[in-house]
Structure formats: structure tokens, C-alpha cells
Design a protein around this motif. Sequence first.
Motif, short mmCIF file in Angstrom:
data_model
loop_
_atom_site.label_atom_id
_atom_site.label_comp_id
_atom_site.label_asym_id
_atom_site.label_seq_id
_atom_site.Cartn_x
_atom_site.Cartn_y
_atom_site.Cartn_z
N ARG A 20 -28.65 -89.58 50.98
CA ARG A 20 -27.56 -90.25 50.15
C ARG A 20 -27.58 -91.79 50.52
N GLU A 21 -27.30 -92.66 49.44
CA GLU A 21 -27.23 -94.05 49.45
C GLU A 21 -25.75 -94.24 49.10
N VAL A 22 -24.95 -95.07 49.68
CA VAL A 22 -23.78 -95.28 49.56
C VAL A 22 -23.47 -96.54 49.16
N GLU A 56 -19.08 -80.21 50.35
CA GLU A 56 -19.65 -80.25 48.83
C GLU A 56 -20.77 -81.12 48.46
N ILE A 57 -20.43 -82.67 48.99
CA ILE A 57 -21.74 -83.45 48.68
C ILE A 57 -22.64 -83.41 50.00
N ASP A 58 -22.38 -82.98 50.93
CA ASP A 58 -23.35 -82.81 52.21
C ASP A 58 -24.22 -81.80 51.67
N ALA A 59 -23.99 -80.90 50.84
CA ALA A 59 -24.58 -79.59 50.51
C ALA A 59 -25.92 -80.17 49.46
N VAL A 60 -25.91 -81.34 48.76
CA VAL A 60 -26.49 -81.51 47.88
C VAL A 60 -27.97 -82.02 48.40
N THR A 61 -29.08 -81.43 48.13
CA THR A 61 -30.41 -81.86 48.51
C THR A 61 -31.16 -82.84 48.05
N VAL A 62 -30.81 -83.07 46.65
CA VAL A 62 -31.61 -84.18 45.71
C VAL A 62 -30.90 -85.31 46.30
N PRO A 63 -31.56 -86.52 45.78
CA PRO A 63 -31.10 -87.90 46.01
C PRO A 63 -29.59 -88.03 45.52
N VAL A 64 -28.83 -88.77 46.17
CA VAL A 64 -27.26 -88.86 45.82
C VAL A 64 -27.06 -90.50 45.83
N LEU A 65 -26.45 -90.75 44.90
CA LEU A 65 -25.88 -92.25 44.88
C LEU A 65 -24.42 -92.13 45.03
N ALA A 66 -23.64 -92.50 45.91
CA ALA A 66 -22.27 -92.39 46.08
C ALA A 66 -21.68 -93.84 45.84
N VAL A 67 -21.00 -94.17 44.96
CA VAL A 67 -20.15 -95.37 44.76
C VAL A 67 -18.70 -95.23 44.80
N SER A 68 -18.07 -96.12 45.81
CA SER A 68 -16.73 -95.86 46.05
C SER A 68 -16.04 -97.20 46.08
N GLY A 69 -14.74 -97.47 46.10
CA GLY A 69 -13.83 -98.52 46.43
C GLY A 69 -13.54 -98.46 47.69
N ALA A 70 -13.68 -99.76 48.50
CA ALA A 70 -13.46 -99.94 49.83
C ALA A 70 -12.16 -99.58 50.18
N ASN A 71 -10.99 -99.54 49.37
CA ASN A 71 -9.66 -99.15 49.68
C ASN A 71 -9.34 -97.66 48.96
N ASP A 72 -10.55 -96.81 48.76
CA ASP A 72 -10.21 -95.64 48.23
C ASP A 72 -9.28 -94.74 49.18
N ARG A 73 -8.21 -94.35 49.06
CA ARG A 73 -7.25 -93.65 49.68
C ARG A 73 -7.75 -92.00 49.85
N PHE A 74 -8.82 -91.74 49.32
CA PHE A 74 -9.44 -90.39 49.51
C PHE A 74 -10.67 -90.54 50.41
N GLY A 75 -11.00 -91.67 50.92
CA GLY A 75 -12.10 -91.69 51.91
C GLY A 75 -13.57 -92.19 51.08
N VAL A 76 -14.43 -92.47 51.99
CA VAL A 76 -15.57 -92.97 51.43
C VAL A 76 -16.82 -92.12 51.89
N PRO A 77 -17.71 -91.35 51.41
CA PRO A 77 -18.81 -90.75 51.96
C PRO A 77 -19.83 -91.65 52.88
N ALA A 109 -21.90 -100.58 37.22
CA ALA A 109 -23.38 -100.56 36.45
C ALA A 109 -24.69 -101.55 37.37
N ALA A 110 -24.11 -102.62 38.04
CA ALA A 110 -24.89 -103.27 38.89
C ALA A 110 -25.53 -102.16 39.99
N ALA A 111 -24.59 -101.39 40.23
CA ALA A 111 -25.07 -100.55 41.58
C ALA A 111 -25.78 -99.22 41.18
N VAL A 112 -25.51 -99.03 39.98
CA VAL A 112 -26.19 -97.80 39.50
C VAL A 112 -27.58 -98.00 38.91
N ARG A 113 -27.50 -98.97 38.22
CA ARG A 113 -28.89 -99.18 37.39
C ARG A 113 -30.34 -99.04 38.25
#
Length: 212
Positions: free
Chosen positions: A173-175, A146-167, A191-195
Motif C-alpha cells: 500500500r502506497e499512501v 478492510e483495507i489491510d485485507a487487500v492483497t493487490v497493490p493499493v493507493l490510498a489518498v487522504s487529506g492531512a486533516n481527515d477526521r476519519f484518519g489516514v491509512p 489527479a497528480a497523485a493517481v496517474r
Amino acid sequence: MTPGPMSVDTPHGEAQVELDDTAGPRGLLVLGHGAGGGVEAPDLLGARAAARDAGLAVARVLQPYRVAGRKAPAPAAQLDAAWAAVVAHLAGLLPGVPQIHGGRSSGARVACRGAAALGPVGVLALAFPLLAPARRDGTRPDRGPEIDAVTVPVLAVSGANDRFGVPAPSATREVVVLAGDHSLRARGPVAAAVRPWLEGLLEGLPMRTPAP
């Protein structure tokens, strides 16, 4: 246009939108919520703050099933159709304003699935759940396509201990990995990561003149 809460009719019921407008916005950030949550999640508020600071309007979308008081999410096709209806409504309110679509967890999945058809200039994926919860047989379906199919720029922000994984990062895609888990409760770091990503995404786009 008057900012504030509004109702939007969709093919699957009424959605609610919390709109923060700004005169002559550089863009519009449209955000969806997690499966059982709402639009007041800390990471959504962090993204909202970053976007407002960068001169964007922000719309936080509450899906019809949550408006109706249900916690169990609607099927993906219904989520996607309701999202598309809200996006179209917002485009009518802010014509010509570039849109960035995003959300947290389930909302990030909806934004990714709709990107090709709805035409955002970028996608913000907060706590994108790369792996589904385990089935009875222990398997965990991969949601990466689902996320790999996106062709426009992507920012993925995840927690290091996310039990569902990190892209993983990719050419488009910036992570950013923050301390924490799937809840991404650290509003300030989000907010600091997104701006800066928003600023870079919109750099070079024409500034809109505020309406008289």
C-alpha cells in the motif's frame, strides 16, 4: 460500445453507471461514491481525469439507494452485492480488460471488501475512513482490517486533516497525503497523485489493439 450513462440491474435495485470509454483501453477504473454523495465528487473526477490521461476507460457507479433518491447508505452487504453485479456487467462489456477498483470513503470500503472475490489488479482508496464516527460511548470502530485485507497493490489518498484518519503505508500500500480534509476537494492534486500509480500498475501489461 457507446460510452455514456447506463443502467445496470443489481440484486438490490438499479445502479447507474457513467462510462467514459476509450478505444482499446489499457484498463478499466471502476469508482464508487461516498455514503451521501454522488459520482461528481472532486476526488472522483480527479481520479477519472488521471485514468483517462493514462488511456483507461472509467466507470463511475451510483449505488441503487442513491438512484432511488435516498441519502442514508444501504447495509454493507447490499452495497457489496450491487457493486459485484456492476463489475460483472462491465467485465462483459470490456472482456479481458484489467480492472482497477476504487472509490471515495464508503466507495473505497466497498472496493476493498470486494477485492478478493472480484479480482481487480489494484485498488484506489480515496479518503478511506479508517475510523468510524464516534458512538455514544465515544468509541470509534476500526475499519483498518478492510483495507489491510487487500492483497493487490493499493493507493490510498487522504487529506492531512481527515477526521476519519489516514491509512499507514505497507508492503502493498502506497499512501499519499494531500492538503485538505475528508472531502478531498483538490481535484488537480488528486489527479497528480493517481496517474503515476496507475501507470506503474499497468506497466508491463499488454496494450490492447483498438477495435476497428
